[in-house]
Design a protein around this motif. Structure first.
Motif, mmCIF file in Angstrom:
data_model
loop_
_atom_site.group_PDB
_atom_site.id
_atom_site.type_symbol
_atom_site.label_atom_id
_atom_site.label_comp_id
_atom_site.label_asym_id
_atom_site.label_seq_id
_atom_site.Cartn_x
_atom_site.Cartn_y
_atom_site.Cartn_z
ATOM 1 N N TYR A 143 0.701 -1.114 0.018
ATOM 2 C CA TYR A 143 0.085 0.034 0.061
ATOM 3 C C TYR A 143 0.650 1.347 0.164
ATOM 4 C CZ TYR A 143 -3.714 -3.145 1.298
ATOM 5 O OH TYR A 143 -4.693 -4.180 1.253
ATOM 6 N N GLY A 144 1.870 1.337 -0.783
ATOM 7 C CA GLY A 144 2.733 2.534 -0.991
ATOM 8 C C GLY A 144 4.001 2.572 -0.014
ATOM 9 N N TYR A 147 9.878 2.060 2.498
ATOM 10 C CA TYR A 147 10.998 1.588 3.338
ATOM 11 C C TYR A 147 10.704 0.185 3.686
ATOM 12 C CZ TYR A 147 12.186 6.573 3.731
ATOM 13 O OH TYR A 147 12.502 7.884 3.808
ATOM 14 N N TRP A 158 16.402 6.008 13.438
ATOM 15 C CA TRP A 158 15.528 7.052 12.819
ATOM 16 C C TRP A 158 14.275 6.456 11.923
ATOM 17 C CZ3 TRP A 158 14.026 7.199 7.598
ATOM 18 C CH2 TRP A 158 14.987 6.811 6.803
ATOM 19 N N ILE A 164 4.445 2.692 10.246
ATOM 20 C CA ILE A 164 4.744 1.347 9.871
ATOM 21 C C ILE A 164 3.272 0.950 9.272
ATOM 22 C CG2 ILE A 164 4.741 -1.048 10.625
ATOM 23 C CD1 ILE A 164 6.814 0.151 12.753
ATOM 24 N N VAL A 165 3.500 0.247 8.015
ATOM 25 C CA VAL A 165 2.125 -0.129 7.351
ATOM 26 C C VAL A 165 1.744 -1.617 7.587
ATOM 27 C CG1 VAL A 165 1.014 -0.442 5.152
ATOM 28 C CG2 VAL A 165 2.519 1.572 5.343
ATOM 29 N N THR A 166 2.715 -2.308 7.569
ATOM 30 C CA THR A 166 2.370 -3.973 7.826
ATOM 31 C C THR A 166 3.716 -4.489 7.763
ATOM 32 O OG1 THR A 166 1.371 -5.904 6.871
ATOM 33 C CG2 THR A 166 2.255 -4.361 5.143
ATOM 34 N N ARG A 175 5.940 3.662 5.515
ATOM 35 C CA ARG A 175 5.826 4.799 4.430
ATOM 36 C C ARG A 175 6.732 5.844 4.800
ATOM 37 N NH1 ARG A 175 -0.155 6.554 2.977
ATOM 38 N NH2 ARG A 175 -0.437 5.948 5.064
#
Lengths: 175, 452
Positions: A143-144, A147, A158, A164-166, A175
């Motif tokens: 979903y975009g 990193y 850092w 955090i998406v998944t 992201r």
């Protein structure tokens, strides 16, 4: 008797030294595998910025992507491989990253397997190639995300400030 | 003289030692050369970036004083080129990306924005806010030029050398020359974290990141409902379910539950399905099995994909393109409203050509952009639009279609499938203004089929 024994040990030592030096010198070469199957890129009606001049030119991007997927996501599930490929393509579309696939891949300090040359020593597996093809045709299970990292390895602190998406397999995507 | 064994050993050792020394010196030289090469490569990228940034600054100021549209056109194209080049060179420096991100974004946006202005400038004069934005960007470009010049002085006086940057990722950077490079760029980057929000018609415009998904209708679903929705959605093709679990939650553009179905003993024998938390829509499905043989024809595979969508209540979708690779057929569908193809509402279905099982499904495009649109009536007739085409092409097919612009807004167009010599081009003519919006060259491959 005594001499021959010494000579033997000498030979052994020299022999093993020689063998060792060969191991150190023989860097695994990169072989370009034969392409006996052909995934192709369709006329996607989306604005994608990987321009293809001809069907043949699809290959270089696919191979490059498959190599990095192999280097970064070996041993990850198929979905995790597609996800790594998708991150590279998302970077290409992001304003803060280079705008070409090669620019993204070879950006200094961006990917460990590129920095240590691993991508040139491994032939991408069929699964990595399928994952690269899937990512190029627009699959993005992240979903975009821009990193990914393996939390078990030391990372720059850092990175944890990103959204955090998944998590897919052993990698965290953000992201 | 009698050669004792001892003498032999000493001589052999001396020879060996000498050889080692030579070998070592050779390597040291090689390493120095390699380092010089790298140093030069990085220096070149840095100086190039500095020069291009200076050009950007000067061109922005010229843009502010120019009054002739033709001159503006040249200035904006130059801006686009120089900003892109500056960004490209900046990203070749061996500095961690997080200390370049904002600077990089600034340069990308300046180029992209200039390109959008150049396009607009041909038809209408620039607005007051465009001038304001240009002035702001000019100020920022000045800051960047000064900062890069300061870094140049630091590098020139030996505060840091590019090649001392460790090729170790993820490590805390050691103190010393390297940290100096990183620190210098971090100082620059903080000045660009507060950029003016740029909204224009280009791929790097600020609003694209923030597009709220339009197709997510309905109420929130629970984990158990998500499991049930996913179970009804998947195509098991006779396989037995051995377990289902929520593998995680996705906090992306579309918040979703990730559901995993185990269909075999092997660790990879799973089907993953993402179900959106709002409305319980399936966003993705992936079954990663390899397909050993392709018994079905493309037409049969396409019929299977259409059947799959219809059975799951996804109506009004028409297939636009099919592509066969490794015995898997990927069928692209677009939504059709009042006979008009809506390209942004895209769904992809993957069918295994050995048994017709549906292996993949991707509705991210559809769920992001789908809604009931009010389509305007075309102000240009089909004949008028056709007259806009190049006289050199032969028209093979034509229809009305809604297509996204580079800034993700939508335009109603006439879609023409045209042929020039052996190449197929898709040309999109705006149905309201008569402008050519897009031209796509179609890669004609033996395994791909366009339906138009």
């Amino acid at each position: 008797m005594d001499l021959s024994f010494r000579r033997k040990t000498c030979f052994k030592i020299v022999g093993s030294l020689l063998a060792l030096s060969f191991v150190l010198i023989a860097v695994p070469g990169s072989t370009f595998p034969k392409d006996d199957f052909l995934p192709f890129y369709g006329g996607e009606l989306q604005i994608t910025r990987v321009a293809e001049a001809s069907p043949e030119s699809y290959w270089d991007n696919l191979w490059l992507l498959a190599r990095v997927i192999q280097g970064e996501a070996e041993g990850e599930p198929f979905l995790g491989k597609v996800a790594v490929g998708a991150v590279l393509l998302n970077r290409m579309r992001s304003a803060s990253f280079p705008n070409t696939l090669a620019g993204v891949i070879f950006q200094p300090l961006a990917f460990e397997s590129v920095a240590n040359g691993l991508i040139w020593w491994r032939t991408p597996s069929l699964e990595s190639i399928r994952a690269a093809a899937a990512a190029l045709s627009g699959w993005d299970p992240t979903y975009g995300a821009l990193y990914f990292w393996n939390p078990a390895k030391p990372v720059n602190p850092w990175i944890w400030t990103r959204l955090i998406v998944t998590q897919i397999g052993r990698h965290i995507f953000a992201r | 003289m009698k050669w004792t064994r001892q003498t032999i050993a000493v001589v052999a050792l001396a020879v060996f030692w000498g050889a080692t020394a030579l070998w070592g010196i050779g390597h040291l030289r090689g390493r120095r050369q390699a380092e010089a090469l790298l140093q030069n490569k990085y220096s070149r990228a840095f100086y190039e970036c500095l020069q291009r940034t200076k050009n950007v600054e000067v061109l922005l100021s010229k843009g502010l004083v120019s009054a002739s549209p033709e001159q503006m056109d040249t200035i904006f194209s130059d801006l686009w080129y120089n900003a892109n080049s500056a960004q490209e060179n900046l990203n070749q420096l061996p500095v961690s990306h997080n200390v370049l991100a904002s600077t990089s974004k600034f340069l990308t946006q300046v180029g992209d924005y200039a390109f959008a202005l150049a396009k607009r400038n041909r038809t209408e004069p620039l607005k007051e806010e465009d001038w304001k934005t240009m002035e702001q960007l000019y100020g920022k470009a000045g800051v960047l030029t000064r900062e890069l010049a300061a870094i140049e002085r630091e590098a020139a006086t030996g505060r840091f050398r590019w090649t001392e940057v460790k090729s170790r990722l993820g490590r805390q950077l050691p103190e010393g020359p390297v940290a100096a490079a990183d620190r210098s760029f971090r100082r620059v980057d903080t000045q660009f974290q507060e950029l003016p929000v740029l909204i224009y018609d280009g791929p790097f415009s600020d609003h694209i990141e923030r597009v709220e998904p339009r197709g997510l209708t309905g109420n929130a679903v629970t984990e158990d409902q998500a499991k049930e929705i996913a179970r009804r959605f998947i195509d098991l093709a006779g396989a037995r379910l051995r377990g289902v679990r929520i593998a995680g939650q996705i906090r992306g553009k579309i918040p979703a539950y990730s559901v995993e179905f185990r269909i075999g003993d092997k660790p990879w024998e799973i089907i993953s399905v993402d179900v959106s938390k709002k409305g319980g829509h399936v966003v993705y499905m992936i079954n990663p099995r390899a397909v050993p043989e392709g018994k079905l024809k493309d037409v049969e595979g396409r019929a299977r994909a259409e059947e799959f969508l219809a059975a799951r209540g996804l109506t009004g979708m028409v297939s636009t393109y099919t592509l066969r690779e490794q015995n898997i057929l990927t069928v692209s569908f677009a939504y059709q409203q009042d006979g008009v193809i809506i390209y942004p509402d895209l769904i992809k279905v993957q069918v295994a050509l050995d048994n017709g099982q549906v292996l993949g499904y991707d509705a991210l495009g559809f769920l992001t952009s789908h809604y009931r649109r009010t389509l305007p009536a075309p102000r240009v007739t089909l004949e008028e639009a056709r007259a806009k085409l190049s006289p050199r092409v032969k028209v093979l097919g034509e229809r009305l279609a809604v297509v996204p612009t580079s800034g993700q807004s939508e335009v109603l167009t006439y879609e023409f499938k045209t042929k020039l010599n052996e190449d197929i081009f898709l040309v999109y003519v705006n149905a309201l203004t008569g402008d050519e919006e897009h031209i796509f060259k179609l890669l004609t491959v033996p395994t791909g089929t366009l339906t138009l």
